[in-house]
Enzyme design. Structure first.
Site, PDB file in Angstrom:
ATOM      1  N   CYS A   1       0.821  -1.211   0.000  1.00 38.72           N
ATOM      2  CA  CYS A   1       0.000   0.000   0.000  1.00 38.72           C
ATOM      3  C   CYS A   1       0.857   1.263   0.000  1.00 38.72           C
ATOM      4  O   CYS A   1       1.977   1.257   0.498  1.00 38.72           O
ATOM      5  CB  CYS A   1      -0.844   0.039   1.257  1.00 38.72           C
ATOM      6  SG  CYS A   1      -1.792  -1.437   1.558  1.00 38.72           S
TER       7      CYS A   1
ATOM      8  N   ARG B   1       4.766   0.119  -6.320  1.00 42.71           N
ATOM      9  CA  ARG B   1       4.783  -0.748  -5.144  1.00 42.71           C
ATOM     10  C   ARG B   1       3.779  -1.890  -5.241  1.00 42.71           C
ATOM     11  O   ARG B   1       3.834  -2.827  -4.466  1.00 42.71           O
ATOM     12  CB  ARG B   1       4.479   0.085  -3.895  1.00 42.71           C
ATOM     13  CG  ARG B   1       5.473   1.198  -3.688  1.00 42.71           C
ATOM     14  CD  ARG B   1       5.039   2.095  -2.560  1.00 42.71           C
ATOM     15  NE  ARG B   1       5.047   1.372  -1.309  1.00 42.71           N
ATOM     16  CZ  ARG B   1       6.094   1.314  -0.493  1.00 42.71           C
ATOM     17  NH1 ARG B   1       7.194   1.942  -0.812  1.00 42.71           N
ATOM     18  NH2 ARG B   1       6.043   0.648   0.624  1.00 42.71           N
TER      19      ARG B   1
ATOM     20  N   TRP C   1      -3.192  -2.591  -1.315  1.00 40.13           N
ATOM     21  CA  TRP C   1      -2.839  -3.962  -1.679  1.00 40.13           C
ATOM     22  C   TRP C   1      -3.521  -4.827  -0.637  1.00 40.13           C
ATOM     23  O   TRP C   1      -3.147  -4.815   0.535  1.00 40.13           O
ATOM     24  CB  TRP C   1      -1.316  -4.101  -1.642  1.00 40.13           C
ATOM     25  CG  TRP C   1      -0.775  -5.384  -2.161  1.00 40.13           C
ATOM     26  CD1 TRP C   1      -0.507  -5.699  -3.465  1.00 40.13           C
ATOM     27  CD2 TRP C   1      -0.387  -6.540  -1.401  1.00 40.13           C
ATOM     28  NE1 TRP C   1       0.010  -6.974  -3.559  1.00 40.13           N
ATOM     29  CE2 TRP C   1       0.096  -7.510  -2.312  1.00 40.13           C
ATOM     30  CE3 TRP C   1      -0.406  -6.863  -0.050  1.00 40.13           C
ATOM     31  CZ2 TRP C   1       0.546  -8.756  -1.908  1.00 40.13           C
ATOM     32  CZ3 TRP C   1       0.049  -8.115   0.356  1.00 40.13           C
ATOM     33  CH2 TRP C   1       0.516  -9.042  -0.572  1.00 40.13           C
TER      34      TRP C   1
ATOM     35  N   ASN D   1      -1.506   1.911   6.232  1.00 40.18           N
ATOM     36  CA  ASN D   1      -0.683   0.792   5.761  1.00 40.18           C
ATOM     37  C   ASN D   1      -0.367  -0.068   6.973  1.00 40.18           C
ATOM     38  O   ASN D   1      -0.086   0.470   8.038  1.00 40.18           O
ATOM     39  CB  ASN D   1       0.653   1.276   5.189  1.00 40.18           C
ATOM     40  CG  ASN D   1       0.500   1.942   3.847  1.00 40.18           C
ATOM     41  OD1 ASN D   1      -0.598   1.989   3.300  1.00 40.18           O
ATOM     42  ND2 ASN D   1       1.599   2.465   3.333  1.00 40.18           N
ATOM     43  N   GLY D   2      -0.325  -1.377   6.772  1.00 37.34           N
ATOM     44  CA  GLY D   2       0.004  -2.274   7.879  1.00 37.34           C
ATOM     45  C   GLY D   2      -1.177  -3.169   8.206  1.00 37.34           C
ATOM     46  O   GLY D   2      -2.115  -3.287   7.410  1.00 37.34           O
TER      47      GLY D   2
ATOM     48  N   GLU E   1      18.263 -17.077  -7.822  1.00 35.14           N
ATOM     49  CA  GLU E   1      17.872 -15.710  -8.161  1.00 35.14           C
ATOM     50  C   GLU E   1      17.351 -15.634  -9.605  1.00 35.14           C
ATOM     51  O   GLU E   1      16.366 -14.953  -9.885  1.00 35.14           O
ATOM     52  CB  GLU E   1      19.060 -14.761  -7.935  1.00 35.14           C
ATOM     53  CG  GLU E   1      18.861 -13.320  -8.342  1.00 35.14           C
ATOM     54  CD  GLU E   1      17.679 -12.623  -7.674  1.00 35.14           C
ATOM     55  OE1 GLU E   1      17.101 -13.165  -6.726  1.00 35.14           O
ATOM     56  OE2 GLU E   1      17.311 -11.525  -8.138  1.00 35.14           O
TER      57      GLU E   1
ATOM     58  N   LYS F   1      13.595 -14.388 -10.605  1.00 31.80           N
ATOM     59  CA  LYS F   1      13.318 -13.269 -11.516  1.00 31.80           C
ATOM     60  C   LYS F   1      12.269 -13.680 -12.533  1.00 31.80           C
ATOM     61  O   LYS F   1      11.341 -12.939 -12.821  1.00 31.80           O
ATOM     62  CB  LYS F   1      14.586 -12.824 -12.273  1.00 31.80           C
ATOM     63  CG  LYS F   1      15.573 -11.981 -11.520  1.00 31.80           C
ATOM     64  CD  LYS F   1      15.122 -10.578 -11.209  1.00 31.80           C
ATOM     65  CE  LYS F   1      14.374 -10.484  -9.923  1.00 31.80           C
ATOM     66  NZ  LYS F   1      15.080 -10.467  -8.669  1.00 31.80           N
TER      67      LYS F   1
ATOM     68  N   GLU G   1       8.743 -14.387 -11.058  1.00 36.55           N
ATOM     69  CA  GLU G   1       8.178 -13.156 -10.514  1.00 36.55           C
ATOM     70  C   GLU G   1       7.531 -12.297 -11.596  1.00 36.55           C
ATOM     71  O   GLU G   1       6.409 -11.841 -11.445  1.00 36.55           O
ATOM     72  CB  GLU G   1       9.364 -12.398  -9.927  1.00 36.55           C
ATOM     73  CG  GLU G   1       9.102 -11.495  -8.816  1.00 36.55           C
ATOM     74  CD  GLU G   1      10.413 -10.864  -8.339  1.00 36.55           C
ATOM     75  OE1 GLU G   1      10.323  -9.975  -7.523  1.00 36.55           O
ATOM     76  OE2 GLU G   1      11.516 -11.239  -8.802  1.00 36.55           O
TER      77      GLU G   1
ATOM     78  N   HIS H   1      18.868 -36.061  -7.149  1.00 32.12           N
ATOM     79  CA  HIS H   1      18.187 -36.543  -5.944  1.00 32.12           C
ATOM     80  C   HIS H   1      16.684 -36.288  -6.026  1.00 32.12           C
ATOM     81  O   HIS H   1      16.008 -36.265  -5.006  1.00 32.12           O
ATOM     82  CB  HIS H   1      18.793 -35.872  -4.710  1.00 32.12           C
ATOM     83  CG  HIS H   1      20.240 -36.224  -4.518  1.00 32.12           C
ATOM     84  ND1 HIS H   1      20.650 -37.451  -4.066  1.00 32.12           N
ATOM     85  CD2 HIS H   1      21.365 -35.524  -4.793  1.00 32.12           C
ATOM     86  CE1 HIS H   1      21.975 -37.492  -4.046  1.00 32.12           C
ATOM     87  NE2 HIS H   1      22.427 -36.327  -4.488  1.00 32.12           N
TER      88      HIS H   1
ATOM     89  N   LYS I   1       6.297  -4.103  -4.030  1.00 30.70           N
ATOM     90  CA  LYS I   1       7.718  -3.783  -3.994  1.00 30.70           C
ATOM     91  C   LYS I   1       8.311  -3.981  -2.607  1.00 30.70           C
ATOM     92  O   LYS I   1       9.341  -4.607  -2.454  1.00 30.70           O
ATOM     93  CB  LYS I   1       7.927  -2.335  -4.464  1.00 30.70           C
ATOM     94  CG  LYS I   1       9.385  -1.901  -4.489  1.00 30.70           C
ATOM     95  CD  LYS I   1      10.197  -2.717  -5.469  1.00 30.70           C
ATOM     96  CE  LYS I   1      11.663  -2.380  -5.444  1.00 30.70           C
ATOM     97  NZ  LYS I   1      12.469  -3.441  -6.095  1.00 30.70           N
TER      98      LYS I   1
END
Ligand code: F6R
Length: 612
Positions: A2, A27, A74, A100-101, A484, A488, A491, A508, A607
């Site tokens: 948010c 964000r 969000w 926010n939160g 990573e 990417k 995402e 394995h 974000k």
């Protein structure tokens, strides 16, 4: 996550807030809204979907006034809908709140407020704040009622409140979620992120948890929750607004990938002196590092991409500085009762400096007596301020949700710390020291050369764009690189499942999935274990998988096994994760582009993850 904006000044609040919310779009959000005081009443407008939907509605029916609050939401509690979008108001339209939160005790508070006769219009945790203030305002002036309500809230918040009967003032408070004040000429702003108001002012006042702010056009008055006055100096932000614009690139992600040479230069600036064979830090960080003994235990905590940087850091610090290192997801670290004491150094890696789990991990580490170093990009962020020392990466604002330049800058910061500790503990010979510093100094140029792989990667991406599953494999320093690379891709291209593995783990289990044409990205620059990687490539080829290899220039041994090949400059294994990151980012970018994905704002992602 948010975004919050508040404005009080001479300009029309509506346009100012819309612009500022636009700068917070990166964000990630699913609905947006604003409230403006027109002198008599608070007018509220909310819409689901992109900010432009809200902007279109407001264009048709503008909200007049010079004080207001805005929000991009969000969803956490309650689906994305107009009713659940912020701002939220009390029963009588006396006040409006953006938040926010997460208010963890919202359910009992709501039950109590319902019993007291309050009417709720949303399913959010936020709405309880509006009614709680309203309830206390029956017996106290609004600002006191605000303070009283804050004391009832459990969880995390950054709040901004507009009161109908307090024209020319906004109220704000924070606890565990960022809220910053910007002070301009005859105007002042609240925002959850400094990029929101960079075009209006670079003078900021950072707030601490449990502080309450009364914001007038001339600036903030800060008090503690208990009502004690707080004196706080303003700071000047070094980022300028152009850093937060696309500057001709189609996406922020692509711009930020291309900014990596400069970002790394900025991380090295004033710290690496190749000529004088020195690595030095600002006084506080230097003192912090000087205190780390050869017996120290290091624990690295981070989330997501920053966690992958931490995994590379583990290889670096153990091999070169000979210090024992544990790396933990911050979200696991804080709940597993970690064994820490005064001889433990915790390194918290974070781009935003606001990730809730990393922040909680930092606080836990400090409570247990450990020393905390933050490797952080955002100046003045919560983690930067709470850590005992900070190594800023200075990579500039990272706007795309997918982290790129912050990651390679974090790796660069870890290289500086590793080499400085290796030297301080006598773990590196003079010839090696000289050579390693020279190579570190060359890193920005090597990254420039790695960027030249882009046309080849665009072609490769076109070839693999229809695949829906990928493996990424690597060994040692480049095992985290494989994680990573996979992160990417999944995402920014949510159509694809990508998984990173340690190449030696393949047989394995995961190898059972390999079949004709399954793409496997081998992160395989020349290292002492290259032969082992070649064996892993053979295993994939034997099952008719398709091998895309990221190799070092001049490494012909491995090249002949590749169905597709990109080469990065040859360097020591220690530096290789920085170089291979570039083609992996570009591959993800061009595959996502070929699939017409929303690259800068992938669905469901935010974000900076300021909730736990
Ligand atoms: C991935 C990404 C996230 C972040 C993670 C930690 O591209 O951006 O995985 O790395 O949320 O964020 P910071 O570094 O801000 O703590």
């Amino acid at each position: 996550m948010c975004g919050i904006v508040g404005y009080v000044g001479r300009a029309e609040a509506m346009g100012t807030i819309l612009e500022a919310l636009g700068r917070l779009e990166y964000r990630g959000y699913d609905s947006a809204g604003m409230a403006v005081l027109n002198g008599r009443a608070i007018q509220v407008c909310k819409r689901t979907g992109k900010l432009k939907v809200l902007a279109e509605t407001l264009r048709a029916k503008p909200l007049a006034g010079t004080v207001g609050i805005g929000h991009t939401r969000w969803a956490t509690h309650g689906e994305p809908s107009e009713a659940n979008a912020h701002p939220h108001t009390d029963c009588r339209g006396e006040l409006s709140v953006v938040h926010n939160g997460i208010i963890e005790n919202y359910a009992p508070l709501k039950a109590r407020l319902l019993e007291q006769g309050h009417r709720f219009r949303s399913h959010t945790d936020t709405e309880v704040i509006a009614h709680l203030i309203e309830e206390y305002a029956k017996h106290a002036p609004l600002p006191s009622a605000f303070r009283r309500a804050l004391k009832d809230l459990q969880g995390s918040y950054a709040l901004c409140v507009l009161f109908r009967r307090e024209p020319g003032r906004l109220f704000g408070a924070r606890k565990g979620s960022p809220l910053i004040v910007g002070v301009g000429k005859g105007e002042a702003l609240f925002a959850s992120d400094v990029t929101a108001f960079l075009d209006r002012t670079r003078t900021v006042v950072y707030l601490n948890d449990d502080e309450v702010v009364e914001l007038a056009a001339k600036g903030p008055t800060i008090t503690t929750l208990a009502g004690k006055a707080v004196t706080r100096k303003s700071s000047t932000v070094s980022w300028d607004v152009s850093a937060a614009r696309k500057e001709g690139y189609d996406h922020f992600m692509l711009k930020e990938i291309h900014e990596q040479p400069q970002a790394i230069e900025q991380t090295l600036f004033n710290r690496l002196d190749v000529g004088r064979r020195r690595i030095a830090f600002d006084r506080r960080t230097q003192r912090f590092l000087d205190r780390i003994s050869a017996q120290e235990k290091i624990v690295i905590i981070a989330c997501g991409t920053a966690y992958h940087a931490g995994l590379v850091g583990e290889y670096m610090l153990e091999e070169f500085a000979r210090l024992p290192v544990d790396v933990d997801f911050a979200s696991e670290f804080r709940y597993r009762g970690p064994m820490l004491d005064r001889r433990t150094t915790v390194i918290a890696i974070t781009q935003s400096g606001e990730t809730a789990d990393t922040l909680a991990g930092v606080r836990l580490a400090k409570r247990k007596g450990a020393n905390v170093l933050a490797i952080c990009n955002v100046m003045g962020s919560s983690i930067a301020r709470e850590a005992d020392a900070v190594l800023y990466t200075h990579a500039g604002p990272e706007i795309a949700v997918a982290s790129t330049k912050a990651y390679t800058a974090q790796l660069t910061a870890l290289l500086l710390v590793t080499l400085a500790l290796a030297k301080a503990h006598g773990r590196v010979r003079p010839e090696a020291w000289k050579r390693l510093l020279a190579e570190l100094g060359r890193l920005p140029d090597l990254v420039r050369q790695a960027l030249a792989t882009e046309p080849a990667l665009e072609e490769i991406a076109a070839k693999y764009a229809r695949a829906r599953n990928f493996y990424y494999l690597g060994r040692r320093y480049n095992y985290p690189s494989a994680l990573e690379g996979a992160l990417k891709l999944k995402e920014i291209c949510p159509l694809i499942h990508a998984e990173g593995y340690a190449a030696g783990e393949m047989k394995h289990g995961p190898i059972s999935l390999i079949r004709q044409g399954w793409p496997v990205v081998f992160v395989a620059p020349r290292t002492p274990v290259s032969e082992k990687v070649i064996s892993n490539i053979e295993e994939v080829r034997a099952r008719r998988g398709t091998c895309l290899v990221v190799a070092s220039e001049g490494d012909d041994d491995i090249s002949r096994y590749a169905d597709s090949l990109v080469r990065v400059p040859r360097t020591d294994e220690l530096f290789s994760p920085v170089l291979v990151a570039v083609p992996l980012q570009l591959l993800a970018y061009h595959i996502a582009r070929a699939n017409e994905c929303d690259i800068d704002q992938p669905p469901n992602l935010a974000k900076s993850v300021t909730v736990e």
